[in-house]
Enzyme design. Sequence first.
Site, PDB file in Angstrom:
ATOM      1  N   CYS A   9      18.924  -4.573  -9.481  1.00 49.41           N
ATOM      2  CA  CYS A   9      18.009  -5.213  -8.532  1.00 49.41           C
ATOM      3  C   CYS A   9      17.819  -6.666  -8.926  1.00 49.41           C
ATOM      4  O   CYS A   9      17.644  -6.969 -10.109  1.00 49.41           O
ATOM      5  CB  CYS A   9      16.670  -4.477  -8.557  1.00 49.41           C
ATOM      6  SG  CYS A   9      15.429  -5.144  -7.430  1.00 49.41           S
ATOM      7  N   HIS A  27      17.349   1.575  -1.092  1.00 52.64           N
ATOM      8  CA  HIS A  27      16.779   0.658  -2.086  1.00 52.64           C
ATOM      9  C   HIS A  27      15.892  -0.390  -1.406  1.00 52.64           C
ATOM     10  O   HIS A  27      14.755  -0.609  -1.820  1.00 52.64           O
ATOM     11  CB  HIS A  27      17.945  -0.010  -2.840  1.00 52.64           C
ATOM     12  CG  HIS A  27      17.543  -0.995  -3.886  1.00 52.64           C
ATOM     13  ND1 HIS A  27      17.683  -0.740  -5.232  1.00 52.64           N
ATOM     14  CD2 HIS A  27      17.045  -2.249  -3.793  1.00 52.64           C
ATOM     15  CE1 HIS A  27      17.280  -1.799  -5.920  1.00 52.64           C
ATOM     16  NE2 HIS A  27      16.887  -2.727  -5.063  1.00 52.64           N
ATOM     17  N   GLU A  28      16.408  -1.013  -0.344  1.00 54.22           N
ATOM     18  CA  GLU A  28      15.648  -2.075   0.331  1.00 54.22           C
ATOM     19  C   GLU A  28      14.447  -1.512   1.089  1.00 54.22           C
ATOM     20  O   GLU A  28      13.369  -2.119   1.092  1.00 54.22           O
ATOM     21  CB  GLU A  28      16.550  -2.880   1.263  1.00 54.22           C
ATOM     22  CG  GLU A  28      17.725  -3.567   0.585  1.00 54.22           C
ATOM     23  CD  GLU A  28      17.370  -4.401  -0.638  1.00 54.22           C
ATOM     24  OE1 GLU A  28      16.247  -4.948  -0.712  1.00 54.22           O
ATOM     25  OE2 GLU A  28      18.221  -4.514  -1.538  1.00 54.22           O
ATOM     26  N   HIS A  47      11.744  -0.925  -1.363  1.00 48.43           N
ATOM     27  CA  HIS A  47      11.090  -2.183  -1.764  1.00 48.43           C
ATOM     28  C   HIS A  47       9.887  -2.451  -0.868  1.00 48.43           C
ATOM     29  O   HIS A  47       8.830  -2.866  -1.342  1.00 48.43           O
ATOM     30  CB  HIS A  47      12.046  -3.371  -1.620  1.00 48.43           C
ATOM     31  CG  HIS A  47      12.700  -3.797  -2.883  1.00 48.43           C
ATOM     32  ND1 HIS A  47      12.018  -4.209  -3.997  1.00 48.43           N
ATOM     33  CD2 HIS A  47      14.015  -3.879  -3.210  1.00 48.43           C
ATOM     34  CE1 HIS A  47      12.864  -4.538  -4.949  1.00 48.43           C
ATOM     35  NE2 HIS A  47      14.096  -4.344  -4.493  1.00 48.43           N
TER      36      HIS A  47
END
Length: 179
Positions: free
Chosen positions: A96, A138-139, A142
């Site tokens: 990341c 993953h995004e 976030h």
Amino acid sequence: MAGRARPVVIVGNPVLHTPTAQVTEFDQDLADLVDDLFATMYVAEGVGLAATQIGVGLSVFVYDCHDHEGVQHKGHVVNPRIIATAGPEEKLEEGCLSVPGPYAVLGRPFSVTVAGQDLHGAPLTVTGTGFLARCLMHETEHLAGTLYIDHLNRRRRNRVLAEIEPYPWNGPLPEVLPS
């Protein structure tokens, strides 16, 4: 694409650990934010970037990465939510830009579908496999205030945090020329 590269904030910054606000204004400011996200992602040599990673608490991310067949996909998703996952879990190294330097093995589904909106507020659905699936998840995480290291046990998480290294994109960045 125009855009201004911005510094990428690192783990510990409260914006990374706070769920984002839904985007309600589909205007030039949103378009400029998406351009800045792409510019920052390219300067930092990333494959995805969430608004929180440049200190903006809005629900939007960009991506430019390949799927399991090696086909490149590029886009953005506003107000994303994961609506489906499928396939066997793939355990691969993940990193990341907000945890600069180290990687850790993390299991993710082979296929992920994210629903959201485009820059104009129109419905949008993106399904990715392999690396693209990992990127989409993953995004999206976030934007919920979750980093990939939050999935690691304490020992592995502490090892990753101890290996963080400074990178140029975590400070003032040069202007990015339109591509």
